[in-house]
Enzyme design. Structure first.
Site, mmCIF file in Angstrom:
data_model
loop_
_atom_site.group_PDB
_atom_site.id
_atom_site.type_symbol
_atom_site.label_atom_id
_atom_site.label_comp_id
_atom_site.label_asym_id
_atom_site.label_seq_id
_atom_site.Cartn_x
_atom_site.Cartn_y
_atom_site.Cartn_z
ATOM 1 N N GLU A 101 36.737 44.324 45.319
ATOM 2 C CA GLU A 101 36.497 43.239 44.638
ATOM 3 C C GLU A 101 36.782 43.290 42.953
ATOM 4 O OE1 GLU A 101 34.301 44.736 46.551
ATOM 5 O OE2 GLU A 101 33.403 43.474 48.005
ATOM 6 N N LEU B 146 48.163 45.897 51.412
ATOM 7 C CA LEU B 146 49.268 45.534 50.571
ATOM 8 C C LEU B 146 49.314 46.819 49.598
ATOM 9 C CD1 LEU B 146 47.872 41.949 50.012
ATOM 10 C CD2 LEU B 146 49.987 42.784 51.248
#
Length: 457
Positions: free
Chosen positions: A62, A337
């Site tokens: 996060e 990613l």
């Protein structure tokens, strides 16, 4: 207050006397910073002058996802200061290392207070934020309720809600509404996440996933050059962000691969660096070096355990391909990613539901290789690694396809920033300080945590 919210309020209050003991035990295990335990009780405020935006990010994933948003907000509103709260030591360390240039003096970090009403009040009384952004799935009832009572605008960004969490919250619809109603804007990662929030009464939208907009992982260029010199001519592959149960599979795969790939170097980066000694012991009798112990991958080294923090970008650049961990065991996978942005071909196991939408998009364009579940995962992993090592053209094509997906949503941080600034009454300042960025968002229409907090980082 709903009955469940009332129960939670008083249960947290009743637990307060024993929580300091719990925190001290965590500190002895390295899970808390001993000198900063008072922050968990809401103390330690040092509010700067001027407008203050509070962002709460639970852990490493996060925290990484909000870095481009912090950068966009910092450029759009030069007079804005930031408070970032997190719940883990590693996320705090990472924030200090990865803050965008020029923001260090404008960002304060604190560990989020536990969800005890008295401690939450102390925290909010001290910091007095002008607006609050919660990231992904951090839904703490007492903290949210106390923030809303102060008329502090609340936004949820990059929200995620698994089907398991939706069912859990669905059993307590009153509590779910009480937790979600204060948010003036809920931006979900995917349409599926948005639909789950809407099913619980939240007015959620999907603008995209901030994880697509994260910058490439950083690297020390001099150290990369030094390590490349040490491993020159050797085939190198990486097992990144591994979890318990995966390292034994990786070591077994190395033993299968070594005869066909002379000089093979396997690099293992455990998700939690403190497991370095344990991971190295699993590798015996292979010749294992540990980076945290200052050991380099020498010519005779079979495996390098990179048990340091914040160096994953270094090893993604050093390796010819990367297996992304948390996916050979039922953890749900880590973010594919990260290697994709660096042109490193990606292998991923069958358990990748944490990043299902990203994985689907990468798979559609041929941007990753999936390792099927089977009776012998080490053999399957070894076969996939060998195919990539012996077919560099295939790896390059896969990396190029993945890089295209990883580059999407590049303007999302600016779009979200434009939607957040009105909450802080900074429209005029933002316009005066425009630096040429053209992201414009739509007008807005105005042990203590609940729910199942998804463990996707």
């Amino acid at each position: 207050m709903t009955p469940l919210a009332c129960i939670w309020h008083w249960a947290a209050t009743a637990a307060a006397p024993v929580l300091p003991v719990y925190l001290r035990r965590r500190a002895r295990r390295g899970k808390e910073v001993p000198d900063r335990l008072r922050e968990r009780f809401g103390a330690g405020a040092a509010r700067p002058d001027g407008p203050l935006l509070w962002l709460h990010a639970a852990s490493v994933g996060e925290t990484v996802s909000i870095l481009p948003l912090l950068d966009a907000l910092g450029h759009a509103a030069p007079g804005l200061s930031f408070l970032v709260t997190t719940g883990t030591v590693t996320s705090a360390t990472l924030l200090g290392r990865r803050l965008p240039a020029g923001l260090a003096g404008r960002v304060a970090h604190r560990f989020v207070p536990l969800d005890v009403p008295r401690w939450v009040r102390r925290f909010l009384d001290g910091w007095r934020p002008d607006a609050a952004i919660f990231v992904e799935s951090e839904l703490w009832p007492n903290l949210i309720a106390a923030t809303a009572r102060r008329d502090i605008p609340l936004v949820l960004v990059n929200g995620r809600m698994s089907e398991v969490s939706r069912r859990w919250w669905g059993r307590a619809p009153g509590l779910a509404r009480r937790v979600l109603d204060p948010f003036v804007l809920v931006l979900a990662q995917t349409e599926a996440d948005a639909a789950r929030y809407r099913a619980l009464g939240g007015a959620a939208q999907c603008w995209g996933n901030l994880k697509y907009a994260a910058p490439p992982l950083p690297v020390d260029a001099a150290e990369l050059a030094r390590l490349r010199g040490l491993v020159a001519g050797r085939p190198v592959w990486l097992a990144a962000s591994t979890h318990p149960g995966e390292e034994a599979i990786v070591f077994a795969a190395h033993r299968r691969l070594a005869p066909a790939h002379p000089g093979l170097l396997t690099i293992v980066v455990p998700r939690h660096p403190e497991r370095g000694t344990e991971v190295a012991a699993i590798g015996a009798p292979l010749r294992v070096a540990r980076r945290a112990a200052g050991q380099d991958p020498m010519a005779a080294t079979d495996v390098l355990v990179a048990d340091t923090l914040g160096e994953l970008g270094l090893f993604y650049r050093l390796a010819s391909l990367a297996f992304v961990g948390g996916s050979l065991v039922p953890h749900g996978g880590q973010n594919p990613l990260e290697p994709a942005r660096l042109g490193c071909p990606v292998l991923l196991g069958p358990h990748a539901w944490n990043f299902a939408e990203i994985v689907e998009r990468l798979t559609t364009v041929g941007g990753l290789t999936r390792i099927a579940a089977g009776a012998d995962p080490a053999a399957t992993l070894a076969e996939a690694v060998s195919d990539m090592l012996t077919s560099p053209d295939r790896g390059r094509a896969q990396a190029e396809a993945a890089a295209g997906i990883a580059a999407e949503e590049a303007g999302l941080p600016e779009r979200i920033a434009a939607a957040l600034l009105p909450l802080l009454s900074l429209r005029d300042e933002a316009a005066a300080a425009s630096d040429g960025r053209d992201g414009v968002g739509p007008e807005m229409s105005g042990p203590l945590g609940t729910g199942i907090v998804d463990d996707r980082n």
